[in-house]
Each structure stands twice: as C-alpha cells, then as structure tokens.
Design an enzyme around this catalytic site. Sequence first.
Site, short mmCIF file in Angstrom:
data_model
loop_
_atom_site.label_atom_id
_atom_site.label_comp_id
_atom_site.label_asym_id
_atom_site.label_seq_id
_atom_site.Cartn_x
_atom_site.Cartn_y
_atom_site.Cartn_z
N LYS A 169 0.84 -1.19 0.00
CA LYS A 169 0.00 0.00 0.00
C LYS A 169 0.88 1.25 0.00
O LYS A 169 2.02 1.19 0.46
CB LYS A 169 -0.86 0.02 1.28
CG LYS A 169 -2.00 -0.97 1.30
CD LYS A 169 -2.82 -0.82 2.57
CE LYS A 169 -3.95 -1.82 2.64
NZ LYS A 169 -4.98 -1.59 1.61
N ARG A 184 -10.36 -11.47 2.00
CA ARG A 184 -11.19 -12.56 1.45
C ARG A 184 -10.45 -13.89 1.53
O ARG A 184 -11.07 -14.95 1.60
CB ARG A 184 -11.61 -12.19 0.03
CG ARG A 184 -10.46 -12.00 -0.91
CD ARG A 184 -10.86 -11.24 -2.17
NE ARG A 184 -10.90 -9.79 -1.95
CZ ARG A 184 -11.22 -8.91 -2.88
NH1 ARG A 184 -11.54 -9.31 -4.09
NH2 ARG A 184 -11.22 -7.62 -2.61
N1 BES Z 1 -8.19 -3.75 4.48
C1 BES Z 1 -8.32 -3.36 3.13
C2 BES Z 1 -9.62 -2.61 2.86
C3 BES Z 1 -9.72 -1.24 3.46
C4 BES Z 1 -9.33 -0.13 2.74
C5 BES Z 1 -10.29 -1.08 4.69
C6 BES Z 1 -9.47 1.12 3.29
C7 BES Z 1 -10.42 0.17 5.23
C8 BES Z 1 -10.02 1.28 4.53
C9 BES Z 1 -8.32 -4.59 2.22
O1 BES Z 1 -7.51 -5.63 2.66
C10 BES Z 1 -7.77 -4.13 0.92
O2 BES Z 1 -6.63 -3.76 0.86
N2 BES Z 1 -8.60 -4.17 -0.11
C11 BES Z 1 -8.21 -3.74 -1.40
C12 BES Z 1 -8.75 -4.73 -2.40
C13 BES Z 1 -8.22 -4.55 -3.79
C14 BES Z 1 -6.75 -4.88 -3.83
C15 BES Z 1 -9.00 -5.44 -4.74
C16 BES Z 1 -8.81 -2.36 -1.63
O3 BES Z 1 -9.92 -2.10 -1.16
O4 BES Z 1 -8.14 -1.53 -2.25
MN MN Z 2 -5.51 -5.40 2.01
#
Ligand code: BES
Ligand code: MN
Length: 501
Positions: free
Chosen positions: A284, A358
Amino acid sequence: MQFSIRALAPESARTGCLVLGAYKARGTAAPVLTRAAQAADRAARGRLRDVLARGDLSAKAGSTLLLHKVAGLAAERVLLVGLGEQKEFGETAFRDAVRGAASALKSLGARDAVMYFLDFKVGRRPAPWNLRQAVQGMRESFYRFDQLKTQKKAAPPALGAVTLAVHGGPVTLQAQAALREATATADGVDLARTLGNLPPNICTPAYLADEARKLARQYKLGLEVLERRDMERLGMGALLAVTRGSHQPPKLIVLRYAGGVKKAKPMVLVGKGITFDTGGISLKPAGDMDEMKYDMSGAGSVLGALRALAGMKAPVNVIGLIAACENMPGGAASRPGDVVKTLSGQTVEILNTDAEGRLVLCDALAYAARFQPDAVVDIATLTGACVIALGHVATGLFSNDEKLAEQLCAAGDDAWDRVWRMPLWEDYQEQLQSNFADMANIGGRPAGSVTAACFLSRYARKLRWAHLDIAGTAWKSGREKGSTGRPVPLLVRFVLGRAGR
Ligand code: BES
Ligand code: MN
Ligand code: ZN
C-alpha cells in the site's frame, strides 16, 4: 458510570445536574419545553421559560445551557438541552442531544445526573429505544483511550451515577431489560474500540487470542485456538498464504457462548482479524498506512458482541470465529501470481496480495460449516470500494438469504447502527475469472465491494450467510480519528432479535 431508571418528579430530583430538553420554536415564538421540563418550570415559577425566551439556547439539537441553583428545584444545576425543531425531531437529533448533554456534563464537576431523555418522542420508537440510545450515547461520549500516554490529561471528575428518569409513569420491566442490554452492549463496544485503537505492535494475533482467553475465563466461554500447524494439517492454504510474510504467528480463534437451549443451532460470527495490513508485496502507499491497524475490527466486533451477549446472559448460542494474522511483505511473502488451495478444495490465483481479507475469510467460512450453524455472518473491513459506495454511514450488507438480510437490516435500524443491502448477482461473478486457477482473488475496479463479496459467496454456498463490509463504519479519520466499535450494537440486536428477544 452506573445507570439506573427511576420514576421521579423533576422538581424533587436531588442531583448534581438535572438534564431537561427544549425544542426550538417555529419562528420567533419561545422554545417548547418537553413535559418533564414543563413540570420543572412550574415548580421554578417560570424561570426556565424566562431564560429560554432570551434566546440563549441555540436552535441546534445538542446545544446546551447551564443554570445554577434554580429556586424551586432540588437540583444543584439544570442543564437545558436543545432538541431542534419538534417536527423534525428524529433519531439523529436525539443522538446529537445525548452527545451534547454528555459533553456538557464532562466539563462540569457534577458527580451524578438525572436525565429526562425518555419522554422525548422519537417518531414511532418505543421508550426502550430512547433508553438504549441514551445509555450507549453517554458511554460512547465518555470513552477515552489514553493508556499509552504518559502525561494523562487531568482526569475529569467522574460522573459516577446517571439516573434515567421516567416522568409520570412507572418503570417497566421492558425498560429494565433495555438498560441491561444497553450497558452490556456498551461494554462490548468499548472492547471493540480499544482493540481497534491499540497499535499493531501490541494488538497482534496472539494478543487477540489472549483477549479471547480473558473473555473465556471471565464469562466461562469455550475456547479453542488453532495454530499454524493445525491450519497446515487442515489445508487452509489461503489463510497460510496471507500470513507467510509475517513473523507473528497466525491464530484461528474459536470462542463459544452457549446461553441458549442445547439443541438450538449456533449463530456463527466470523471476524476478519488482520492486525496490520501493509498490502504485502502489493504494498500500500505510505500515507495513512498506520490506519490499517484497524483491519482487525471485524475480529474486535466479534469479541465485543460475545462480551455483550455473555455479559447480559442472553439466551442464545453463538460462536465467534476469528481469522487473525498479519499481512506483511518479505522474502517469504506470497507473490502476485501464486496459486493456493483453500480449505474448501477450490484453488485461487492471488493476483493482488492486498486482497487478503477474502483469503483469510474463505478458509474461516469453510471451517464454520463444521459447527452446523443456524446462520453465519462475517464481519470485515474488506474493501476501500465499500467506503466509496456508502461512506461512513452505512455498513455494506451482502447475503444469500432474504430473511437473514431482512433481519440484519431491521436490527441495524433498531440499533441505529445501519446497514445497506448490496447486490450479489451472478452477473458479477465473471469478474473473478482466472486462466490459471478456479478463481482470481480480485475482480478489477468496477464494483469492488461486490466482487469481494462474490468471492466469499463461493465459500458459503451451503450456508445461510451474510457478509458485513465495515471498512467505512468501523473507523473515523480526521480530528476524531479512532475506532467506533461498530457494528457491535447491530450484532447484539441481531442475535437477540433472531432469538425472539
Ligand atoms: N483492508 C483493506 C480494505 C480497506 C481499505 C479497509 C481502506 C479500510 C479502509 C483490504 O484488505 C484491501 O486492501 N482491499 C483492497 C482490495 C483490492 C486490492 C482489490 C482495496 O480495497 O483496495
Ligand atoms: Mn488489504
Ligand atoms: Zn485488509
């Protein structure tokens, strides 16, 4: 903070602070006192009406005005709380009024208060609704997280006792039950909030397991913690793929509360417990990455809900199932392109290591089937896309069962911890197509929260199942940055409602 309910005439309340409400009048007329405030005003020979006529109480719901030593009243102080316009008075205004009163009380020296929040009629809500919201709102406002500060702000004088006063009527058994439910729910919310606020170097998977152990001891719950070797033996290839890059050992926590009849099938609550989500190799960006400590909020809400239900001795059988690990990059971490075999037997091509929630949940859902559940609800900070879709107001709800979905919607409305149903249509499934495995773990940019739920649905085919995406509701950013404790109130109401309470 101790709460009690009492039938009491406002003028004779001997208290540090008497809290009364007043609606804003239409136009230039004087504000309209609530019934309890009218009674107090009569005893004070019109003093309250007099003060309000000067216009010092703003029209906004939650504004306050403090009076000292009002002749004719036994209370030391009177706190007048603005309720906004009477015809617009609803749930939000009620919550604002509670919060306004709480913040005024916080800055006072009063050690106790008598509050007349029960006779503010909120639409068609019955009085116990006011009661639950008042207790939970007060507890929410008085919550502090300062255990990691060495220089504590001067502790405010403790508001030790709060009486929720009933004006002109008896205290019902229903009201007493609502009070027990509300205080236990507030205890659960506190726990979930604190777990979400704790930093990721403290709140590790092992810490979550220890928290579960504490609850098990305190409330006599059943506890089992599966370790990495158990997951290997079972074949939880997806969960194991997520934890690979981390030095923190993963934990699969099973916490059982059996308050119901023996033959009643359990409700299984499955929590995403990523104690820190860096994204893994699909790293990230650095900005605000600290907030990814709250990626275990689903797990926190499961522990919070169990604490609440056990604390109020609810007649229900519930199993909390928490998939806890950390998502880190490193030499041993999973790569984009890796293909893993899940507990269900289905294979997954990991195209993005940041779609890890997931992956841990699919193995937990497959494991949940062994409890022969009445229904399974998973709770997860699953997608940023859900925050874009619903913001910080509603939790995203996805379900393969109409009745379950309706019950969750109703519980969310009742608890004022609301959810909004999202589609799980077959049409979205094709976005998960993979050339190299049974499915990919991402479905591209469109409808990101839906394709994440579609992925989970493939592991819940034999279950009555719902998924709650709490990415937007479990956390507040900005000045009030921190964990909210949602959706503990929703989960508690839902489980009680499903058991007919
Ligand atoms: N934990 C994150 C989702 C999230 C994002 C929660 C912002 C709270 C605030 C999750 O694991 C994630 O990173 N999801 C990705 C999925 C994508 C790679 C398909 C996302 O939402 O960007
Ligand atoms: Mn994630
Ligand atoms: Zn995550």
